[in-house]
Design a protein around this motif. Structure first.
Motif, PDB file in Angstrom:
ATOM      1  N   SER A 154      38.958 -60.515 -24.152  1.00 52.74           N
ATOM      2  CA  SER A 154      39.930 -60.666 -25.245  1.00 52.74           C
ATOM      3  C   SER A 154      41.251 -61.208 -24.719  1.00 52.74           C
ATOM      4  N   TYR A 155      41.701 -60.650 -23.606  1.00 51.53           N
ATOM      5  CA  TYR A 155      42.958 -61.114 -22.996  1.00 51.53           C
ATOM      6  C   TYR A 155      42.861 -62.594 -22.620  1.00 51.53           C
ATOM      7  N   ASP A 156      41.775 -62.959 -21.952  1.00 47.75           N
ATOM      8  CA  ASP A 156      41.612 -64.347 -21.522  1.00 47.75           C
ATOM      9  C   ASP A 156      41.497 -65.295 -22.711  1.00 47.75           C
TER      10      ASP A 156
ATOM     11  N   LEU B 255      45.739 -50.209 -14.355  1.00 47.91           N
ATOM     12  CA  LEU B 255      46.840 -49.241 -14.387  1.00 47.91           C
ATOM     13  C   LEU B 255      47.374 -49.059 -15.809  1.00 47.91           C
ATOM     14  N   VAL B 256      47.441 -50.137 -16.568  1.00 46.15           N
ATOM     15  CA  VAL B 256      47.846 -50.023 -17.976  1.00 46.15           C
ATOM     16  C   VAL B 256      46.782 -49.263 -18.763  1.00 46.15           C
ATOM     17  N   PHE B 257      45.532 -49.561 -18.485  1.00 45.71           N
ATOM     18  CA  PHE B 257      44.407 -48.876 -19.140  1.00 45.71           C
ATOM     19  C   PHE B 257      44.463 -47.365 -18.891  1.00 45.71           C
ATOM     20  N   VAL B 258      44.644 -46.977 -17.647  1.00 49.63           N
ATOM     21  CA  VAL B 258      44.688 -45.559 -17.290  1.00 49.63           C
ATOM     22  C   VAL B 258      45.936 -44.889 -17.868  1.00 49.63           C
ATOM     23  N   THR B 259      47.053 -45.611 -17.910  1.00 50.36           N
ATOM     24  CA  THR B 259      48.264 -45.055 -18.520  1.00 50.36           C
ATOM     25  C   THR B 259      48.040 -44.789 -20.002  1.00 50.36           C
ATOM     26  N   GLY B 260      47.389 -45.725 -20.678  1.00 54.61           N
ATOM     27  CA  GLY B 260      47.066 -45.517 -22.086  1.00 54.61           C
ATOM     28  C   GLY B 260      46.156 -44.322 -22.288  1.00 54.61           C
ATOM     29  N   TYR B 261      45.247 -44.112 -21.336  1.00 56.19           N
ATOM     30  CA  TYR B 261      44.319 -42.979 -21.439  1.00 56.19           C
ATOM     31  C   TYR B 261      45.022 -41.647 -21.185  1.00 56.19           C
ATOM     32  N   THR B 262      45.816 -41.577 -20.130  1.00 51.84           N
ATOM     33  CA  THR B 262      46.407 -40.296 -19.726  1.00 51.84           C
ATOM     34  C   THR B 262      47.694 -39.959 -20.473  1.00 51.84           C
ATOM     35  N   LEU B 263      48.523 -40.961 -20.756  1.00 52.66           N
ATOM     36  CA  LEU B 263      49.843 -40.698 -21.337  1.00 52.66           C
ATOM     37  C   LEU B 263      49.982 -41.199 -22.769  1.00 52.66           C
ATOM     38  N   GLY B 264      48.968 -41.865 -23.279  1.00 56.11           N
ATOM     39  CA  GLY B 264      49.013 -42.314 -24.663  1.00 56.11           C
ATOM     40  C   GLY B 264      49.296 -43.802 -24.798  1.00 56.11           C
ATOM     41  N   PHE B 265      48.984 -44.321 -25.975  1.00 57.13           N
ATOM     42  CA  PHE B 265      49.102 -45.761 -26.218  1.00 57.13           C
ATOM     43  C   PHE B 265      50.526 -46.271 -26.027  1.00 57.13           C
TER      44      PHE B 265
ATOM     45  N   LEU C 142      55.631 -65.482 -22.214  1.00 59.99           N
ATOM     46  CA  LEU C 142      55.887 -64.098 -21.825  1.00 59.99           C
ATOM     47  C   LEU C 142      55.538 -63.142 -22.963  1.00 59.99           C
ATOM     48  N   ALA C 143      55.863 -63.541 -24.180  1.00 56.30           N
ATOM     49  CA  ALA C 143      55.529 -62.711 -25.343  1.00 56.30           C
ATOM     50  C   ALA C 143      54.018 -62.620 -25.522  1.00 56.30           C
ATOM     51  N   VAL C 144      53.321 -63.741 -25.317  1.00 61.16           N
ATOM     52  CA  VAL C 144      51.866 -63.766 -25.494  1.00 61.16           C
ATOM     53  C   VAL C 144      51.172 -62.870 -24.472  1.00 61.16           C
ATOM     54  N   VAL C 145      51.534 -63.016 -23.187  1.00 59.19           N
ATOM     55  CA  VAL C 145      50.852 -62.223 -22.160  1.00 59.19           C
ATOM     56  C   VAL C 145      51.229 -60.742 -22.268  1.00 59.19           C
ATOM     57  N   SER C 146      52.470 -60.457 -22.670  1.00 67.50           N
ATOM     58  CA  SER C 146      52.890 -59.059 -22.812  1.00 67.50           C
ATOM     59  C   SER C 146      52.104 -58.366 -23.915  1.00 67.50           C
ATOM     60  N   LEU C 147      52.014 -59.029 -25.065  1.00 68.62           N
ATOM     61  CA  LEU C 147      51.277 -58.439 -26.187  1.00 68.62           C
ATOM     62  C   LEU C 147      49.783 -58.369 -25.884  1.00 68.62           C
ATOM     63  N   SER C 148      49.270 -59.365 -25.163  1.00 65.14           N
ATOM     64  CA  SER C 148      47.852 -59.341 -24.795  1.00 65.14           C
ATOM     65  C   SER C 148      47.569 -58.200 -23.821  1.00 65.14           C
ATOM     66  N   GLN C 149      48.527 -57.911 -22.942  1.00 65.61           N
ATOM     67  CA  GLN C 149      48.352 -56.831 -21.970  1.00 65.61           C
ATOM     68  C   GLN C 149      48.248 -55.472 -22.653  1.00 65.61           C
ATOM     69  N   VAL C 150      48.855 -55.362 -23.822  1.00 59.74           N
ATOM     70  CA  VAL C 150      48.822 -54.104 -24.574  1.00 59.74           C
ATOM     71  C   VAL C 150      47.391 -53.739 -24.981  1.00 59.74           C
ATOM     72  N   ILE C 151      46.505 -54.728 -25.009  1.00 59.90           N
ATOM     73  CA  ILE C 151      45.097 -54.469 -25.340  1.00 59.90           C
ATOM     74  C   ILE C 151      44.515 -53.401 -24.413  1.00 59.90           C
ATOM     75  N   TYR C 152      44.896 -53.445 -23.147  1.00 60.80           N
ATOM     76  CA  TYR C 152      44.364 -52.479 -22.180  1.00 60.80           C
ATOM     77  C   TYR C 152      44.861 -51.062 -22.480  1.00 60.80           C
TER      78      TYR C 152
ATOM     79  N   ARG D 294      53.026 -45.178 -24.209  1.00 63.32           N
ATOM     80  CA  ARG D 294      53.427 -45.258 -22.804  1.00 63.32           C
ATOM     81  C   ARG D 294      52.707 -46.400 -22.097  1.00 63.32           C
ATOM     82  N   GLY D 295      51.423 -46.562 -22.418  1.00 60.04           N
ATOM     83  CA  GLY D 295      50.680 -47.668 -21.834  1.00 60.04           C
ATOM     84  C   GLY D 295      51.251 -49.011 -22.249  1.00 60.04           C
ATOM     85  N   ALA D 296      51.597 -49.142 -23.533  1.00 63.82           N
ATOM     86  CA  ALA D 296      52.186 -50.386 -24.030  1.00 63.82           C
ATOM     87  C   ALA D 296      53.542 -50.644 -23.381  1.00 63.82           C
ATOM     88  N   LEU D 297      54.314 -49.577 -23.188  1.00 63.51           N
ATOM     89  CA  LEU D 297      55.620 -49.713 -22.541  1.00 63.51           C
ATOM     90  C   LEU D 297      55.476 -50.235 -21.117  1.00 63.51           C
ATOM     91  N   VAL D 298      54.518 -49.688 -20.382  1.00 66.45           N
ATOM     92  CA  VAL D 298      54.268 -50.137 -19.011  1.00 66.45           C
ATOM     93  C   VAL D 298      53.799 -51.594 -19.005  1.00 66.45           C
TER      94      VAL D 298
END
Length: 229
Positions: A158-160, A73-83, A111-121, A85-89
C-alpha cells in the motif's frame, strides 16, 4: 470527669487519629501502585527513544533504498502505544529525516505524501492490537507470525503504491502530458519500481516477523515500568 479518664480519652482519640493516618498512607500507596496514567499521557521519553532509533537506523541504512527499520518501529508503536502515538512517530520521523538526510531536503508535497503513507503502519499495528493481545505475540512461530507477515506485505504494498502513484502524477505534470494513466502505469510497473518494491516488501516481512515480538516486549516493559511509578 476524673483526670485519668480524660487523659485516657485523649490518648484514645490520638491513637485513632494515628491509625486513620496510617490507613490513609496505606491507601495512598496502594493507589499510587495501581495508578495508570491515561494513554494520552504516555511518557514522551518512550516516544523520543523510538524516534531516535528510527533516525539512527535510517542514517545507518541510508545507502540501502527501501530497507529500513522505520516501518516496523512505527508498526510496533501503533501496537503498543496506540494509533495516535504511532502516527506521531511516523510523521515526526519523516519531518526530521525528510529534511535532514544526505540527499537533501524533499519537497513539501512529497513529504506530506510519505508522512501520511507511513501512518498506514501505525494503523496496522493498532488493528493488530485489537485482534491479538500482547501476551499472544511470542518469539516462537504461530498464528501471530502469519498475521504479522500478512500485515507487513499488505502495508508495504500500500505504501509503495501510494508513493509510486504520486511519482507518476509528478512525471505527468513535469512532462506536461494529458495521458496521466500511462505515466502512472510506468511509475508503478517500471523495472526499478518493481525491484525496489520487492526489496521493501521482502525486508519488511523479515523485520516485522523477526523483530516485532522483541520490540513489543521491550516497549511493553518500559510502559509497565512507567505505570508502576
Amino acid at each position: 470527669m476524673p483526670q485519668n479518664v480524660l487523659y485516657g480519652s485523649h490518648e484514645s482519640i490520638r491513637l485513632q487519629e494515628i491509625q486513620n493516618m496510617q490507613t490513609a498512607v496505606r491507601r495512598t500507596k496502594a493507589l499510587m501502585k495501581e495508578r495508570v496514567i491515561p494513554n494520552q499521557m504516555v511518557q514522551p521519553g518512550i516516544l523520543m527513544m523510538i524516534l531516535a532509533i528510527i533516525l539512527m537506523t535510517n542514517y545507518v541504512l541510508v545507502r540501502q533504498p527501501n530497507i529500513k527499520l522505520f516501518d516496523v518501529l512505527v508498526f510496533v508503536t501503533g501496537y503498543t502505544l496506540g494509533f495516535r502515538r504511532g502516527a506521531l512517530v511516523a510523521v515526526a520521523g519523516w519531518l526530521i529525516y525528510g529534511n535532514f538526510n544526505p540527499f537533501g531536503p524533499t519537497t513539501a508535497t512529497l513529504l506530506a505524501v510519505v508522512s501520511l503513507s507511513q501512518v498506514i503502519y501505525a494503523a496496522a499495528g493498532a488493528f493488530l492490537r485489537i485482534v491479538l493481545s500482547n501476551n499472544k505475540i511470542k518469539f516462537t512461530p504461530g498464528y501471530h507470525t502469519l498475521l504479522i507477515g500478512l500485515l507487513a506485505i499488505l502495508t508495504t504494498l500500500s505504501y509503495d503504491l501510494i508513493t509510486n502513484l504520486y511519482t507518476g502524477l509528478t512525471w505527468a505534470s513535469l512532462a506536461g502530458s494529458s495521458d496521466t494513466y500511462e505515466w502512472l502505469k510506468v511509475a508503478v510497473f517500471n523495472p526499478g519500481a518493481l525491484y525496489f518494491s520487492f526489496a521493501h516488501v521482502a525486508s519488511n516481512a523479515l523485520f516485522f516477523v523477526g523483530l516485532s515480538p522483541l520490540l513489543v516486549r521491550l516497549i511493553s516493559k518500559l510502559e509497565d515500568t512507567r505505570k508502576a511509578d
